[in-house]
Write an enzyme that holds these catalytic residues in place. Structure first.
Site, PDB file in Angstrom:
ATOM      1  N   ASP A   1      43.409  40.894  34.514  1.00 42.61           N
ATOM      2  CA  ASP A   1      44.587  40.034  34.614  1.00 42.61           C
ATOM      3  C   ASP A   1      44.352  38.735  35.370  1.00 42.61           C
ATOM      4  O   ASP A   1      45.117  37.783  35.226  1.00 42.61           O
ATOM      5  CB  ASP A   1      45.735  40.800  35.286  1.00 42.61           C
ATOM      6  CG  ASP A   1      45.408  41.247  36.714  1.00 42.61           C
ATOM      7  OD1 ASP A   1      44.268  41.033  37.164  1.00 42.61           O
ATOM      8  OD2 ASP A   1      46.291  41.826  37.368  1.00 42.61           O
ATOM      9  N   HIS A   2      43.315  38.649  36.184  1.00 41.79           N
ATOM     10  CA  HIS A   2      43.144  37.505  37.080  1.00 41.79           C
ATOM     11  C   HIS A   2      42.350  36.351  36.479  1.00 41.79           C
ATOM     12  O   HIS A   2      42.420  35.235  36.982  1.00 41.79           O
ATOM     13  CB  HIS A   2      42.439  37.944  38.375  1.00 41.79           C
ATOM     14  CG  HIS A   2      43.373  38.454  39.431  1.00 41.79           C
ATOM     15  ND1 HIS A   2      44.227  39.490  39.214  1.00 41.79           N
ATOM     16  CD2 HIS A   2      43.572  38.065  40.716  1.00 41.79           C
ATOM     17  CE1 HIS A   2      44.916  39.726  40.327  1.00 41.79           C
ATOM     18  NE2 HIS A   2      44.540  38.869  41.241  1.00 41.79           N
TER      19      HIS A   2
ATOM     20  N   ASP B   1      44.114  45.158  45.523  1.00 38.68           N
ATOM     21  CA  ASP B   1      44.943  43.964  45.469  1.00 38.68           C
ATOM     22  C   ASP B   1      46.058  44.172  46.469  1.00 38.68           C
ATOM     23  O   ASP B   1      46.621  45.271  46.561  1.00 38.68           O
ATOM     24  CB  ASP B   1      45.513  43.753  44.063  1.00 38.68           C
ATOM     25  CG  ASP B   1      46.198  42.397  43.930  1.00 38.68           C
ATOM     26  OD1 ASP B   1      45.590  41.488  43.333  1.00 38.68           O
ATOM     27  OD2 ASP B   1      47.330  42.252  44.414  1.00 38.68           O
TER      28      ASP B   1
ATOM     29  N   ARG C   1      53.663  34.370  46.924  1.00 40.60           N
ATOM     30  CA  ARG C   1      52.960  33.574  47.941  1.00 40.60           C
ATOM     31  C   ARG C   1      53.105  32.095  47.671  1.00 40.60           C
ATOM     32  O   ARG C   1      53.138  31.665  46.528  1.00 40.60           O
ATOM     33  CB  ARG C   1      51.467  33.939  47.958  1.00 40.60           C
ATOM     34  CG  ARG C   1      51.248  35.233  48.675  1.00 40.60           C
ATOM     35  CD  ARG C   1      49.813  35.497  49.050  1.00 40.60           C
ATOM     36  NE  ARG C   1      49.844  36.826  49.641  1.00 40.60           N
ATOM     37  CZ  ARG C   1      49.038  37.817  49.325  1.00 40.60           C
ATOM     38  NH1 ARG C   1      48.074  37.630  48.461  1.00 40.60           N
ATOM     39  NH2 ARG C   1      49.171  38.992  49.888  1.00 40.60           N
TER      40      ARG C   1
ATOM     41  N   SER D   1      45.745  37.980  50.550  1.00 41.13           N
ATOM     42  CA  SER D   1      45.106  38.832  49.555  1.00 41.13           C
ATOM     43  C   SER D   1      44.153  39.834  50.186  1.00 41.13           C
ATOM     44  O   SER D   1      43.598  39.620  51.262  1.00 41.13           O
ATOM     45  CB  SER D   1      44.330  37.953  48.572  1.00 41.13           C
ATOM     46  OG  SER D   1      43.482  38.731  47.767  1.00 41.13           O
TER      47      SER D   1
ATOM     48  N   ARG E   1      41.257  40.515  49.106  1.00 41.46           N
ATOM     49  CA  ARG E   1      39.896  40.241  48.618  1.00 41.46           C
ATOM     50  C   ARG E   1      38.834  40.446  49.708  1.00 41.46           C
ATOM     51  O   ARG E   1      38.829  39.795  50.742  1.00 41.46           O
ATOM     52  CB  ARG E   1      39.811  38.840  48.012  1.00 41.46           C
ATOM     53  CG  ARG E   1      39.961  37.702  48.974  1.00 41.46           C
ATOM     54  CD  ARG E   1      40.132  36.382  48.252  1.00 41.46           C
ATOM     55  NE  ARG E   1      41.398  36.362  47.543  1.00 41.46           N
ATOM     56  CZ  ARG E   1      42.090  35.248  47.287  1.00 41.46           C
ATOM     57  NH1 ARG E   1      41.633  34.083  47.669  1.00 41.46           N
ATOM     58  NH2 ARG E   1      43.231  35.297  46.640  1.00 41.46           N
TER      59      ARG E   1
END
Length: 755
Positions: free
Chosen positions: A94-95, A159, A447, A642, A644
């Site tokens: 999706d990213h 995520d 965000r 995030s 990440r």
């Protein structure tokens, strides 16, 4: 298809006994969060755990990964020695889809540009028994709530918005990839027992107010770090009145207050959603253990006794909110927003309005926004701002197209983008004449940090509900209040928008031709994982080096970050997403968004080897080549945003030895520990001011590193004077072993090597 049915049956069969056991251990009635947490212990507990203090080993039911973070997570998993994942796991593409012109063309381009990454993720999923959702299937959190989330379950996801699944009563927590590796490998997953924040909702939403406004108000109350280390549990008749997807919206954006996760109790709205998405069996099973999927009655009666903090919100009087700019906790009731825009000299003209994303792309969201678009058509209005719509999944997109909503948006000038993250994460071709010109956009996303949506520091991004965003799109003016103001239509007449209307679930049911799911091979032993040695996007991992067994001497300061430093500042998304599977290449974005305390510039730090200023990554590579370790110093809530783990892996890869800050965001602190980094905090926050640009730094106390111990940082300044600074940490015994071994993955690899 109903996923995980046997798993759910087994969990529910054992739930009554586990909840009863937890009650006896704690000696008190239980909140819903406590019931789920104690029901998912890795080993039975011998005692009650202290909130905010005790580390606890859990056994989550499943793992979900999005394509940008799955690459590094699965590259790590490949090295741990397992033939297959130990729990149900999925990957969601999706990213990496960039929004440029529209859904069809953008998806076609993404499949071409990202082919080697998709091939890698597809093949590695096939090999290790992981479900694979193809590009175009939808955003991870929407797909999870439609297919996998279930009341009383526990999952982790790579995520930060994984808590979206709390809309179906699930403890769902965002983590870094190394945490996902633990669970996929069948090991315990460690978390400090969360504190509990109760939010009692009374009344019922009406008019322009929506579920999004609940979390926008909560963000204003708790701020971006007010939920850190806590689960936010919503309850009360107001909570039961919200749709399951509305609940999901609130839980999703709970990441913006730093919450471990958020959740709601099981109710009829959840049962309705389960049945609408083809999971009647799950609803029937949940009804059989309903009392264990809600807080105990005594908790409802006296909530102040059972939550560490209690907030009450009356939905009857809740105003629509607009939050921003530059931070998601700057909350403005719509009645005060126009005044704030003028007082702060924010650009009044709205240039772009964007609805959708993982936060607000449900059928209910789209139907309410479409009702305003229908009004605009009838009242001879068109969108004055650029207007985009991002469906959350192919199931939603297909259904809203069938029900005519997409055509309605098209008639007022809306553009439908692919079922992907797109502009929410900066994957968007922004149309603007001058990137340095101050401008305003408004979104229904979660965000709005500077540069988050379009990479432009000049963009003032605001967050609101989809219906408020749609109204602003039609007006093109941020000083417009849709509840009270009128607009001039094409005939020059003053017209007023009526309250939006919508339905929670499609009257004719959900439908989809191809949801985009690929089941893994029954036996993946012969499947080859596709990674080219020449690839610039994928790179097999080498283990990080173990700690040398000594205190660290002669370190230099790489950067002293000033103010807000999120994971977007540490490892930007946008165009850098293409390198998420290549650690060395993506390390070229390390800390390029952080503001240097000494010159108020980004990506410009002093190289003590040459005395010259240059980019952060290049300066760090020079230190690494010279065999010199460095430290990064940061401010409050460092690593906010995030999940990440690249923000932790990049400094580790390039030779940074310690991150020293006033305070950490939860996920980032854990990610640093997992990678064998030192994550330390100032005992006295004022000591941040003692760090000077030319300091030589020693870290003493590592040879006696233990839970509760302190580290002494010796600063030798350029004039020869010294300062001793006391540093704290939150490492437990296991986490200290990660540090000594060079990372948690090295410990896991050694464990499997012995078997």
């Amino acid at each position: 298809m109903v996923f995980d049915l046997d798993l759910i049956k087994k969990l529910y069969a054992g739930l009554p006994a586990k909840v009863d056991s937890a009650r006896k251990l704690t000696g008190t009635p239980l909140t819903l969060a406590e019931k789920i947490l104690y029901a998912h212990l890795y080993e039975p507990a011998a005692k009650a755990y202290t909130r905010g203090k005790d580390y606890v080993d859990f056994a989550p039911d499943r793992v979900a990964m999005q394509d940008a973070t799955a690459q590094m997570a699965l590259l790590q998993f490949m090295t741990c020695g397992r033939d297959q994942v130990a729990v149900p796991s999925t990957v969601h593409c999706d990213h990496l889809i960039q929004a440029k012109t529209g859904a069809v063309e953008d998806l076609k381009n993404a499949l071409n540009v990202n082919k080697e990454v998709y091939d890698f993720l597809s093949s590695i999923s096939n090999k290790y028994g992981i479900g694979f959702w193809k590009a175009g299937a939808g955003i991870i959190h929407q797909v999870v709530i439609e297919n996998y989330a279930f009341p009383g379950g526990m999952m982790i996801g790579t995520d930060s918005h994984t808590p979206n699944a709390g809309g179906l009563g699930m403890v769902a927590i965002g983590v870094g990839g190394a945490d996902a590796v633990d669970v996929m490998a069948g090991l315990a997953w460690e978390l400090k027992m969360p504190k509990l924040i109760g939010v009692k909702l009374t009344g019922k939403l009406s008019g322009w107010a929506s579920a999004k406004d609940v979390i926008l108000k909560v963000a204003g109350i708790l701020t971006v770090k007010g939920g850190t280390g806590a689960i936010v549990e919503y309850f009360g008749e107001g909570a039961d009145s919200l749709s399951a997807t509305g609940k999901g919206t609130i839980c999703n954006m709970g990441a913006e207050i730093g919450a471990t996760c958020s959740l709601f109790a099981y109710d009829e709205k959840m049962a309705d959603y389960l049945r609408a998405t083809g999971r009647s069996e799950v609803a029937d099973l949940a009804n059989g253990v309903r009392e264990h999927l809600r807080p105990d009655e005594a908790v409802y009666a006296n909530p102040e006794k059972y939550y560490d903090q209690l907030i009450e919100i009356d939905l009857n009087t809740l105003e629509p909110h607009v939050n921003g700019p530059f931070t998601p906790d700057l909350a403005w009731p719509i009645s005060k927003f126009a005044e704030a825009v003028r007082a702060n000299n924010w650009p009044e003209r709205l240039e772009v309005a964007l609805i959708g994303s993982c936060t607000n792309s449900s059928y209910e969201d789209i139907s309410r926004s479409a009702s305003l678009a229908e009004q605009a058509i009838a009242k001879k209005l068109k969108a004055k701002a650029e207007f985009t719509i991002t469906p959350g999944s192919e199931l939603v997109r297909h259904t809203i197209e069938k029900d005519g909503f997409l055509k309605t948006f098209d008639q007022i000038g809306g553009v439908v983008l692919a079922n992907a993250c797109g502009p929410c994460i900066g994957q968007w071709a922004r149309h603007i004449d001058d990137p340095n010109r101050k401008n305003s956009i408004i979104t229904s996303f979660n965000r709005n940090f500077a540069k988050r949506n379009d990479g432009l520091a000049s963009t003032h991004a605001f967050v609101a509900s989809p219906e408020i965003v749609t109204a602003f799109a039609i007006a093109g003016d941020l000083t417009f209040n849709p509840l009270t103001d009128t607009l001039k239509n094409e005939e020059g007449k003053d017209v007023k928008l009526d309250e939006p209307t919508g339905v929670e679930l499609p009257p004719k049911g959900f439908s989809v031709d191809d949801p985009g799911y690929q089941a893994p091979a029954a036996d993946g032993s012969s499947v080859q994982v596709i990674v080219s040695p020449e690839s610039q996007r994928l790179q097999l991992l080498a283990p990080f080096a173990a700690w040398e067994g000594t205190d660290l001497k002669g370190l230099r300061l790489l950067i002293k970050a000033k103010g807000k430093c999120t994971t977007d500042h540490i490892s930007m998304a946008g165009p850098w997403l293409k390198f998420r599977g290549h650690l060395d290449n993506i390390s070229n974005n390390m800390l390029i968004g952080a503001v240097n305390f000494y010159n108020d510039k980004t990506d410009t730090v002093k190289n003590e080897l040459t005395g010259e200023y240059g980019p952060v990554p290049a300066t760090q590579r020079a230190y690494k080549a010279a065999g010199i370790g460095t430290v990064v110093v940061g401010d409050e809530n460092y690593g906010e945003g995030s999940s990440r783990e690249h923000a932790a892996m990049e400094p580790r890869h390039l030779g940074v030895r310690a991150i020293i800050v006033r305070s950490f965001a939860r996920i980032h602190e854990t990610n640093l520990k997992k990678q064998g980094m030192l994550a330390l905090t100032f005992n006295d926050k004022a000591d941040y001011d003692k760090i000077q640009e030319d300091d030589v730094i020693d870290l003493n106390g590592l040879t006696t590193f233990a839970p509760g111990s302190q580290i002494t940082m010796v600063l030798t300044h350029k004039d020869g004077s010294k300062d001793n600074v006391i540093l704290n940490h939150t490492y437990n015994d296991q986490q200290i072993e990660w540090f000594k071994a060079g990372g948690a993955l090295n410990v896991i690899r050694a464990q499997f090597a012995k078997k």
